[in-house]
Design a protein around this motif. Structure first.
Motif, PDB file in Angstrom:
ATOM      1  N   PRO A 157     -12.430 -14.166  16.673  1.00  0.00           N
ATOM      2  CA  PRO A 157     -11.289 -14.058  17.456  1.00  0.00           C
ATOM      3  C   PRO A 157      -9.905 -13.228  15.939  1.00  0.00           C
ATOM      4  CG  PRO A 157     -12.607 -15.805  18.572  1.00  0.00           C
ATOM      5  CD  PRO A 157     -13.865 -15.103  17.542  1.00  0.00           C
ATOM      6  N   GLU A 158     -10.696 -14.426  15.186  1.00  0.00           N
ATOM      7  CA  GLU A 158      -9.808 -14.279  13.857  1.00  0.00           C
ATOM      8  C   GLU A 158      -9.811 -12.845  13.205  1.00  0.00           C
ATOM      9  OE1 GLU A 158     -10.778 -15.723   8.964  1.00  0.00           O
ATOM     10  OE2 GLU A 158     -11.628 -16.509  10.446  1.00  0.00           O
ATOM     11  N   ILE A 159     -11.841 -12.609  13.263  1.00  0.00           N
ATOM     12  CA  ILE A 159     -11.338 -11.017  12.716  1.00  0.00           C
ATOM     13  C   ILE A 159     -10.868 -10.038  13.591  1.00  0.00           C
ATOM     14  CG2 ILE A 159     -13.173  -9.566  11.412  1.00  0.00           C
ATOM     15  CD1 ILE A 159     -12.796 -12.078   9.695  1.00  0.00           C
ATOM     16  N   LEU A 160     -10.895 -10.040  15.109  1.00  0.00           N
ATOM     17  CA  LEU A 160     -10.416  -8.945  15.630  1.00  0.00           C
ATOM     18  C   LEU A 160      -9.222  -9.432  15.600  1.00  0.00           C
ATOM     19  CD1 LEU A 160     -11.105  -7.480  18.133  1.00  0.00           C
ATOM     20  CD2 LEU A 160     -11.141  -8.677  19.560  1.00  0.00           C
ATOM     21  N   GLU A 161      -8.631 -10.005  14.916  1.00  0.00           N
ATOM     22  CA  GLU A 161      -6.544 -10.164  15.023  1.00  0.00           C
ATOM     23  C   GLU A 161      -6.637  -9.120  14.382  1.00  0.00           C
ATOM     24  OE1 GLU A 161      -3.508 -13.576  14.964  1.00  0.00           O
ATOM     25  OE2 GLU A 161      -5.740 -14.495  15.332  1.00  0.00           O
ATOM     26  N   LYS A 162      -7.017 -10.042  12.941  1.00  0.00           N
ATOM     27  CA  LYS A 162      -6.796  -9.058  11.768  1.00  0.00           C
ATOM     28  C   LYS A 162      -7.004  -7.564  11.819  1.00  0.00           C
ATOM     29  CE  LYS A 162      -7.692 -13.403   8.619  1.00  0.00           C
ATOM     30  NZ  LYS A 162      -9.044 -13.491   7.396  1.00  0.00           N
ATOM     31  N   LEU A 163      -8.029  -7.392  12.130  1.00  0.00           N
ATOM     32  CA  LEU A 163      -8.382  -5.975  12.297  1.00  0.00           C
ATOM     33  C   LEU A 163      -7.322  -5.148  13.567  1.00  0.00           C
ATOM     34  CD1 LEU A 163     -12.248  -5.970  12.559  1.00  0.00           C
ATOM     35  CD2 LEU A 163     -11.282  -4.975  10.922  1.00  0.00           C
ATOM     36  N   ARG A 164      -7.375  -5.609  14.106  1.00  0.00           N
ATOM     37  CA  ARG A 164      -5.692  -5.277  15.013  1.00  0.00           C
ATOM     38  C   ARG A 164      -4.966  -5.523  14.312  1.00  0.00           C
ATOM     39  NH1 ARG A 164      -9.265  -2.591  18.895  1.00  0.00           N
ATOM     40  NH2 ARG A 164      -9.972  -3.934  20.690  1.00  0.00           N
ATOM     41  N   ALA A 165      -4.317  -5.930  13.750  1.00  0.00           N
ATOM     42  CA  ALA A 165      -3.046  -6.222  13.224  1.00  0.00           C
ATOM     43  C   ALA A 165      -3.150  -4.397  11.666  1.00  0.00           C
ATOM     44  CB  ALA A 165      -2.554  -7.219  12.016  1.00  0.00           C
ATOM     45  N   GLY A 166      -4.313  -4.772  11.328  1.00  0.00           N
ATOM     46  CA  GLY A 166      -4.311  -3.786  10.395  1.00  0.00           C
ATOM     47  C   GLY A 166      -4.837  -1.858  10.738  1.00  0.00           C
ATOM     48  N   GLN A 167      -4.359  -2.044  12.188  1.00  0.00           N
ATOM     49  CA  GLN A 167      -4.930  -1.035  12.969  1.00  0.00           C
ATOM     50  C   GLN A 167      -3.453  -0.900  13.278  1.00  0.00           C
ATOM     51  OE1 GLN A 167      -7.360  -1.342  16.963  1.00  0.00           O
ATOM     52  NE2 GLN A 167      -8.297   0.549  16.281  1.00  0.00           N
ATOM     53  N   ALA A 168      -3.035  -2.190  14.281  1.00  0.00           N
ATOM     54  CA  ALA A 168      -0.776  -1.811  14.204  1.00  0.00           C
ATOM     55  C   ALA A 168       0.015  -1.087  13.107  1.00  0.00           C
ATOM     56  CB  ALA A 168      -0.511  -2.750  14.665  1.00  0.00           C
ATOM     57  N   LEU A 169      -0.721  -0.642  11.689  1.00  0.00           N
ATOM     58  CA  LEU A 169       0.315  -0.462  10.937  1.00  0.00           C
ATOM     59  C   LEU A 169       0.195   0.714  10.666  1.00  0.00           C
ATOM     60  CD1 LEU A 169      -1.415  -2.197   7.874  1.00  0.00           C
ATOM     61  CD2 LEU A 169       1.020  -2.942   9.262  1.00  0.00           C
ATOM     62  N   GLY A 170       1.439   1.206  11.009  1.00  0.00           N
ATOM     63  CA  GLY A 170       1.606   2.706  10.543  1.00  0.00           C
ATOM     64  C   GLY A 170       1.890   3.489   9.307  1.00  0.00           C
ATOM     65  N   PRO A 171       2.119   5.355   8.961  1.00  0.00           N
ATOM     66  CA  PRO A 171       1.538   5.626   7.774  1.00  0.00           C
ATOM     67  C   PRO A 171       3.288   4.948   6.921  1.00  0.00           C
ATOM     68  CG  PRO A 171       1.824   7.456   9.808  1.00  0.00           C
ATOM     69  CD  PRO A 171       2.427   6.178  10.655  1.00  0.00           C
ATOM     70  N   ALA A 172       4.244   4.842   7.829  1.00  0.00           N
ATOM     71  CA  ALA A 172       5.644   4.319   6.442  1.00  0.00           C
ATOM     72  C   ALA A 172       5.261   3.115   5.962  1.00  0.00           C
ATOM     73  CB  ALA A 172       6.373   4.193   7.173  1.00  0.00           C
ATOM     74  N   GLU A 173       4.627   1.683   6.646  1.00  0.00           N
ATOM     75  CA  GLU A 173       4.257   0.585   6.624  1.00  0.00           C
ATOM     76  C   GLU A 173       3.501   0.782   5.187  1.00  0.00           C
ATOM     77  OE1 GLU A 173       4.818  -2.378   9.780  1.00  0.00           O
ATOM     78  OE2 GLU A 173       3.202  -0.556   9.950  1.00  0.00           O
ATOM     79  N   MET A 174       1.942   1.562   5.223  1.00  0.00           N
ATOM     80  CA  MET A 174       1.411   1.942   4.270  1.00  0.00           C
ATOM     81  C   MET A 174       1.814   2.445   3.592  1.00  0.00           C
ATOM     82  SD  MET A 174      -1.348   0.296   6.035  1.00  0.00           S
ATOM     83  CE  MET A 174      -2.510   0.838   4.524  1.00  0.00           C
ATOM     84  N   GLN A 175       2.619   3.793   3.266  1.00  0.00           N
ATOM     85  CA  GLN A 175       3.398   4.456   2.204  1.00  0.00           C
ATOM     86  C   GLN A 175       3.598   3.200   0.822  1.00  0.00           C
ATOM     87  OE1 GLN A 175       5.630   7.706   2.961  1.00  0.00           O
ATOM     88  NE2 GLN A 175       5.998   8.150   0.889  1.00  0.00           N
ATOM     89  N   ALA A 176       3.972   2.503   1.464  1.00  0.00           N
ATOM     90  CA  ALA A 176       4.558   1.332   1.131  1.00  0.00           C
ATOM     91  C   ALA A 176       4.088   0.243   0.349  1.00  0.00           C
ATOM     92  CB  ALA A 176       6.415   0.764   2.171  1.00  0.00           C
ATOM     93  N   ALA A 177       3.120   0.276   0.756  1.00  0.00           N
ATOM     94  CA  ALA A 177       1.736  -0.904   0.406  1.00  0.00           C
ATOM     95  C   ALA A 177       1.268  -0.335  -1.141  1.00  0.00           C
ATOM     96  CB  ALA A 177       1.419  -1.311   1.677  1.00  0.00           C
ATOM     97  N   TYR A 178       0.892   0.537  -0.887  1.00  0.00           N
ATOM     98  CA  TYR A 178       0.580   1.790  -2.084  1.00  0.00           C
ATOM     99  C   TYR A 178       1.490   1.943  -2.780  1.00  0.00           C
ATOM    100  CZ  TYR A 178      -3.604   2.669   1.227  1.00  0.00           C
ATOM    101  OH  TYR A 178      -4.488   2.829   1.771  1.00  0.00           O
ATOM    102  N   ALA A 179       2.658   1.902  -2.246  1.00  0.00           N
ATOM    103  CA  ALA A 179       3.529   2.121  -3.663  1.00  0.00           C
ATOM    104  C   ALA A 179       3.595   1.202  -3.702  1.00  0.00           C
ATOM    105  CB  ALA A 179       4.892   2.905  -2.864  1.00  0.00           C
ATOM    106  N   ARG A 180       4.063   0.283  -3.335  1.00  0.00           N
ATOM    107  CA  ARG A 180       4.192  -1.052  -4.467  1.00  0.00           C
ATOM    108  C   ARG A 180       2.800  -2.048  -5.031  1.00  0.00           C
ATOM    109  NH1 ARG A 180       5.765  -3.332   0.940  1.00  0.00           N
ATOM    110  NH2 ARG A 180       4.061  -3.614   1.758  1.00  0.00           N
ATOM    111  N   ARG A 181       1.705  -1.233  -4.603  1.00  0.00           N
ATOM    112  CA  ARG A 181      -0.091  -1.607  -5.797  1.00  0.00           C
ATOM    113  C   ARG A 181       0.678  -1.023  -6.976  1.00  0.00           C
ATOM    114  NH1 ARG A 181      -4.125   1.894  -6.090  1.00  0.00           N
ATOM    115  NH2 ARG A 181      -6.345   0.776  -7.086  1.00  0.00           N
ATOM    116  N   GLU A 182       1.399   0.631  -6.998  1.00  0.00           N
ATOM    117  CA  GLU A 182       1.459   1.127  -8.186  1.00  0.00           C
ATOM    118  C   GLU A 182       2.428   0.377  -8.744  1.00  0.00           C
ATOM    119  OE1 GLU A 182      -0.505   3.648  -9.235  1.00  0.00           O
ATOM    120  OE2 GLU A 182      -1.316   2.904  -7.354  1.00  0.00           O
ATOM    121  N   GLU A 183       3.839  -0.493  -8.530  1.00  0.00           N
ATOM    122  CA  GLU A 183       4.506  -0.705  -9.265  1.00  0.00           C
ATOM    123  C   GLU A 183       4.066  -1.890  -9.375  1.00  0.00           C
ATOM    124  OE1 GLU A 183       7.239  -1.641  -6.243  1.00  0.00           O
ATOM    125  OE2 GLU A 183       8.137   0.186  -5.775  1.00  0.00           O
ATOM    126  N   TYR A 184       3.547  -2.934  -8.879  1.00  0.00           N
ATOM    127  CA  TYR A 184       2.162  -3.964  -9.651  1.00  0.00           C
ATOM    128  C   TYR A 184       1.853  -4.089 -10.984  1.00  0.00           C
ATOM    129  CZ  TYR A 184       3.827  -6.805  -5.706  1.00  0.00           C
ATOM    130  OH  TYR A 184       4.880  -7.098  -4.590  1.00  0.00           O
TER     131      TYR A 184
END
Length: 388
Positions: A270-297
Motif C-alpha cells: 500500500p505505501e509504495i502504491l500510494e507513492k506511485l499513484r501520486a507520481g502518476q497523477a502529476l501533470g506536465p506543468a508540475e513536472m516542468q516546474a520540478a525539473y526547473a527547480r532542480r536546475e536552480e538547485y
C-alpha cells in the motif's frame, strides 16, 4: 520467492545460490566476494526488487559482468526497500533488520546490501543510490558507502531496474574503505593518488533544527577531526530540495512501473502504491516546474563549490530508529523519519555530485563528504587519508 535455506535472521538475502558466481582467476579483484542488490540483472538469477508486482525486463548488468571479469565472485542478491522507493528497508518479504541492533531499521533502500557487508558475509556489497540509498544504510550500519558522480563510466546503471533515471546511481558499501578503493581502481583502471587535507576549504553544512543531539555530535566531531588534519572550515547553507526531488522520483518511478500500475491489482504494498499513484497523477506543468527547480538547485550547489573544495554534511539525522517508528525527535521538534533523512542525502543524488558516507565517532551515525562533479578520485583519496 522461496525462503533461503541458510540462516538469514536479518532477512538480507533475496537469492543465494548454492555456489557463488566465480570471478575470473588471477584478476585484480580475485579473492573478493560481493553481494548484488536485487535491482541488478544477473544472467540465470531471478530479479524481484523485493516486490510482488510485475516488473519490466532487465538486461544483465555490465557492472556485475565487469566485476566478475576482474576476479570478484558474486555471492547472491540482497533485499531492498521495495522497488528502492524508501529509506527504511521495508518490503514484501518481511523487511530487513539492522545487523547489530535487533528491532531497528538498517536504512535503505540498499538494506540487505548493508547487512551482508556489516556481518562480513561478503567483502563489499553492490547497491544503488537514488536519494541516499547507499549512504543512509552505510551511515546507520557503521560502513563506508560511495555514490559516484552521476553517469560515472566505472559505475554504469545499465542493467539495473530504474527508480528514477534522473537520480539513479550505482556504487559499493564496505566495512573497509581500502576495499572500496581497490574495487574503484580496478573498475576505472586508474590509480587514486594520495590527497592532503592541509589547506583544503571544507564547507560544513549543519542544517539548524534538522538533527538530533547524537547527529550534531557526530558532525561536530568529524569537523574537529578535519580541522586537526589541516582543513579550513567554513559554514555553508543549503535549502530543503525535496520540492524538486520528490515529484521527479515519483513521476519517473510511475513511468518505469506503468505496466504493473495498469493492472487491476498492481501487486505493490500500500505505501509504495500510494507513492506511485501520486507520481502518476502529476501533470506536465508540475513536472516542468520540478525539473526547473532542480536546475536552480544545481546552480546553487555549483556556487557553493566555487568557494569551498568539499562539503561535510550529516548523512542521517539520528541513530537508527526502531522498526515501525514514524517520528524522530530533532532539535527543531518531532519530524517524520522519511523527509527528515531524505532532505540530507537526496540533494546530492538529484544533482549528481559524488559523495561518501563515512563512520563517525558516534556509533551507528555516519556523516557524508561531498565533492564537486567529476572529482571522485580526489574525494576517494581524501577519504583514504581520513580512514587511515
Amino acid at each position: 520467492m522461496p525462503a533461503p535455506s541458510f540462516s538469514d535472521p536479518r532477512r538480507a538475502w533475496a537469492y543465494r545460490p548454492a555456489d557463488p558466481l566465480p570471478g575470473v582467476p588471477g584478476g585484480p579483484l580475485a579473492g573478493l566476494t560481493f553481494s548484488v542488490k536485487d535491482l541488478f540483472g544477473v544472467a540465470g538469477w531471478p530479479l524481484s526488487a523485493s516486490t510482488r508486482a510485475l516488473l519490466p525486463e532487465v538486461a544483465p548488468s555490465p557492472l556485475v559482468t565487469h566485476l566478475l571479469q576482474l576476479g570478484a565472485s558474486a555471492a547472491g542478491k540482497t533485499h531492498l526497500h521495495e522497488i528502492a522507493m524508501g529509506i527504511l528497508g521495508a518490503n514484501a518479504f518481511g523487511g530487513t533488520e539492522h545487523p547489530f541492533l535487533p528491532g531497528h531499521v538498517t536504512g535503505g533502500s540498499s538494506s540487505g546490501a548493508a547487512v551482508t557487508a556489516a556481518l562480513e558475509q561478503v567483502d563489499f556489497a553492490l547497491g544503488t543510490d537514488t536519494g541516499g540509498s547507499i549512504r543512509i544504510p552505510a551511515a546507520w550500519c557503521g560502513l563506508y558507502g560511495y555514490k559516484p558522480t552521476k553517469d560515472h563510466p566505472a559505475w554504469p546503471t545499465a542493467g539495473v531496474l530504474p527508480l528514477s533515471p534522473t537520480c539513479d546511481h550505482a556504487g559499493p558499501l564496505a566495512r573497509e574503505f581500502g576495499t572500496i578503493m581497490r574495487v574503484h581502481e580496478a573498475l576505472s583502471g586508474e590509480t587514486v593518488p594520495p590527497q592532503d587535507w592541509a589547506g583544503l576549504r571544507v564547507g560544513v553544512w549543519h542544517p539548524q533544527g534538522w538533527l538530533g543531539a547524537d547527529a550534531q555530535q557526530a558532525l561536530s566531531g568529524m569537523a574537529q577531526r578535519l580541522e586537526q588534519l589541516g582543513a579550513v572550515l567554513q559554514p555553508v547553507t543549503l535549502p530543503d530540495m525535496l520540492d524538486a526531488y520528490s515529484p521527479i522520483v515519483g513521476h519517473e518511478a510511475a513511468q518505469v512501473h506503468a505496466a504493473a500500475l495498469a493492472q487491476a491489482d498492481p501487486g505493490f504494498s500500500p505505501e509504495i502504491l500510494e507513492k506511485l499513484r501520486a507520481g502518476q497523477a502529476l501533470g506536465p506543468a508540475e513536472m516542468q516546474a520540478a525539473y526547473a527547480r532542480r536546475e536552480e538547485y544545481r546552480t546553487l550547489l555549483a556556487g557553493v563549490f566555487s568557494s569551498c573544495d568539499l562539503l561535510l554534511a550529516p548523512a542521517v539525522p539520528c541513530c537508527p530508529p526502531r522498526i515501525g517508528v514514524e517520528e524522530v525527535a530533532l532539535a527543531g521538534g518531532p519530524a517524520n523519519i522519511r523527509p527528515a533523512v531524505l532532505r540530507l542525502t537526496a540533494p546530492f543524488s538529484m544533482l549528481g555530485s559524488p559523495a561518501v558516507a563515512v563512520p563517525s565517532a558516534v556509533d551507528w551515525l555516519g556523516v557524508q563528504l561531498v565533492a564537486p562533479w567529476g572529482e571522485d578520485a580526489r574525494l576517494l583519496g581524501l577519504v583514504r587519508e581520513l580512514a587511515g
